[in-house]
Design a protein around this motif. Structure first.
Motif, mmCIF file in Angstrom:
data_model
loop_
_atom_site.group_PDB
_atom_site.id
_atom_site.type_symbol
_atom_site.label_atom_id
_atom_site.label_comp_id
_atom_site.label_asym_id
_atom_site.label_seq_id
_atom_site.Cartn_x
_atom_site.Cartn_y
_atom_site.Cartn_z
ATOM 1 N N PHE A 118 0.847 -1.184 0.000
ATOM 2 C CA PHE A 118 0.000 0.000 0.000
ATOM 3 C C PHE A 118 0.887 1.240 0.000
ATOM 4 C CE2 PHE A 118 0.790 -1.155 4.380
ATOM 5 C CZ PHE A 118 1.110 0.040 4.986
ATOM 6 N N VAL A 119 0.322 2.330 -0.473
ATOM 7 C CA VAL A 119 0.996 3.631 -0.444
ATOM 8 C C VAL A 119 0.533 4.347 0.810
ATOM 9 C CG1 VAL A 119 1.258 5.862 -1.575
ATOM 10 C CG2 VAL A 119 1.191 3.775 -2.942
ATOM 11 N N PHE A 120 1.470 4.843 1.590
ATOM 12 C CA PHE A 120 1.127 5.497 2.848
ATOM 13 C C PHE A 120 1.841 6.837 2.966
ATOM 14 C CE2 PHE A 120 2.135 6.549 7.252
ATOM 15 C CZ PHE A 120 0.879 6.550 7.816
ATOM 16 N N VAL A 121 1.062 7.858 3.294
ATOM 17 C CA VAL A 121 1.599 9.169 3.638
ATOM 18 C C VAL A 121 0.800 9.649 4.849
ATOM 19 C CG1 VAL A 121 1.984 11.548 2.907
ATOM 20 C CG2 VAL A 121 2.232 9.698 1.264
ATOM 21 N N THR A 122 1.506 10.132 5.866
ATOM 22 C CA THR A 122 0.844 10.502 7.118
ATOM 23 C C THR A 122 -0.312 11.470 6.895
ATOM 24 O OG1 THR A 122 2.912 10.204 8.310
ATOM 25 C CG2 THR A 122 1.181 11.461 9.410
ATOM 26 N N VAL A 123 -0.094 12.478 6.074
ATOM 27 C CA VAL A 123 -1.121 13.501 5.895
ATOM 28 C C VAL A 123 -2.367 12.918 5.245
ATOM 29 C CG1 VAL A 123 -0.359 14.289 3.605
ATOM 30 C CG2 VAL A 123 -1.518 15.872 5.143
ATOM 31 N N TRP A 124 -2.220 11.835 4.476
ATOM 32 C CA TRP A 124 -3.390 11.238 3.833
ATOM 33 C C TRP A 124 -4.294 10.537 4.817
ATOM 34 C CZ3 TRP A 124 -0.191 9.226 -0.868
ATOM 35 C CH2 TRP A 124 -0.092 10.253 -1.809
ATOM 36 N N VAL A 125 -3.783 10.218 5.990
ATOM 37 C CA VAL A 125 -4.644 9.677 7.040
ATOM 38 C C VAL A 125 -5.704 10.713 7.403
ATOM 39 C CG1 VAL A 125 -4.734 8.855 9.415
ATOM 40 C CG2 VAL A 125 -2.824 8.193 7.930
ATOM 41 N N TYR A 126 -5.305 11.962 7.497
ATOM 42 C CA TYR A 126 -6.232 13.045 7.833
ATOM 43 C C TYR A 126 -7.086 13.422 6.627
ATOM 44 C CZ TYR A 126 -3.090 13.175 11.786
ATOM 45 O OH TYR A 126 -2.345 12.815 12.861
ATOM 46 N N ASP A 127 -6.532 13.282 5.434
ATOM 47 C CA ASP A 127 -7.342 13.501 4.238
ATOM 48 C C ASP A 127 -8.513 12.525 4.208
ATOM 49 O OD1 ASP A 127 -5.672 15.498 3.410
ATOM 50 O OD2 ASP A 127 -4.530 14.249 2.039
ATOM 51 N N TYR A 128 -8.237 11.288 4.596
ATOM 52 C CA TYR A 128 -9.290 10.278 4.643
ATOM 53 C C TYR A 128 -10.384 10.701 5.618
ATOM 54 C CZ TYR A 128 -11.620 5.887 5.757
ATOM 55 O OH TYR A 128 -12.556 4.923 5.981
ATOM 56 N N PHE A 129 -9.976 11.227 6.775
ATOM 57 C CA PHE A 129 -10.962 11.684 7.754
ATOM 58 C C PHE A 129 -11.810 12.810 7.176
ATOM 59 C CE2 PHE A 129 -12.310 14.470 11.192
ATOM 60 C CZ PHE A 129 -13.013 13.569 11.982
#
Length: 328
Positions: A118-129
């Protein structure tokens, strides 16, 4: 396939620079130090060379990026986890940014199994939210309101329960307007407080509505009902709101944005709840008296009509009699 994957990412227009990885330095190290090509080594030789490569001083920074699986003799036999790095241009809009995350994962899964990559970027965790927060908030508000409605139906007349729930819905809509007016985004703090608001604001409304509806007075004696409710119940509700607001005021001067955001939302909840509980709900109940018709009525409406006014009168008469007796 790994080389093809890296080439595909590097060819994408949104990717800046090359994909950083240990594979290419390892291939160069094999050629320079061992005079062998990576395609010519066996599986056991590959892992043995790779273990040696990661501990050399020039390449030891790759140790954290390679996790091996070992056999019973503690020989590396597989790579359990590893990382490749790339830099990309992130769109300003969070929803577009999260969509780009999906695109990168789809590109990755063309070459590596989706069950293991999977591709993971910390900021995308919050984008998902940010992407799911509106729908999640709506679901939570509906669920909380439904739960409140069921409890109210068990404790009071259906008409009054429906009225209180409709007022709660109005409060939630008004709070969204408050968020827009104060520039508060839907983030984790405001999300939680909006969900909590259903339970907080129902107290303000239910106390006043119940106080008005359950008075032992003629349903036409609305003026007496509202007077009693405002004096006896409204004062307590207002005091509770004032102390809660004062207790939260210290957050308004906090150095952390999160605390100030908490204060803005809590202040909005209190202000809106008081406005609906002490002003809107009584006014609507006065205009549409069928909401509480038949609730709290006495069998002798005209006599009960004077109960509230007669309390002080009888007290005064009693005091007069006592004073007269004392004079004798």
């Amino acid at each position: 396939s790994i080389h093809d994957m890296m080439n595909a990412f590097e060819a994408d227009e949104s990717i800046t620079g090359e994909v950083e990885n240990w594979l290419e330095p390892f291939e160069q190290w094999l050629s320079d130090s061992k005079s062998v090509q990576i395609d010519s080594v066996t599986s056991s030789e590959f892992y043995a060379y790779l273990s040696e490569f990661e501990v050399e001083s020039d390449f030891d920074h790759w140790q954290d990026e390679l996790v091996f699986g070992y056999d019973e003799q503690a020989n590396p036999i597989e790579i359990v986890t590893t990382k490749f790095y790339f830099s990309a241009m992130r769109p300003e809009d969070n929803i577009d940014s999260y969509a780009l995350r999906g695109y990168y994962n789809a590109l990755l899964h063309q070459y590596v199994s989706p069950q293991s990559s999977f591709v993971f970027v910390t900021v995308w965790v919050y984008d998902y939210f940010v992407v799911i927060t509106r729908s999640a908030l709506l679901r939570n508000l509906i669920s909380a309101t439904a739960a409140v409605f069921l409890v109210l139906c068990l404790l009071m007349d259906l008409r009054l329960a429906v009225f209180i729930v409709l007022v709660i819905v109005g409060i939630d809509v008004t709070l969204m307007g408050w968020m827009f007016m104060t520039g508060t985004d839907i983030q984790i703090i405001s999300f939680l407080q909006m969900c909590m608001a259903v339970g907080i604001t129902v107290d303000y409304v239910i106390h006043m509505a119940h106080s008005i509806a359950e008075q032992k007075l003629d349903e036409n004696a609305y003026a007496w009902r509202i007077k009693y409710a405002m004096v006896e119940t409204g004062g307590s509700v207002l005091k509770g709101a004032a102390t809660t607001f004062l207790g939260a005021c210290v957050l308004a001067f906090a150095g952390t944005v999160a605390f100030r955001s908490f204060f803005v939302m809590l202040a909005g909840i209190i202000i809106v709840a008081v406005a609906f509980g002490l002003l809107f709900a009584p006014a609507v109940m006065g205009e549409f008296r069928w909401i509480y018709s038949g609730l709290g009525e006495s069998e002798e409406p005209m006599r009960s009509h004077h109960v509230y006014a007669g309390v002080n009168v009888s007290q005064s008469q009693s005091e007069t009699d006592n004073n007269a007796g004392g004079g004798k």
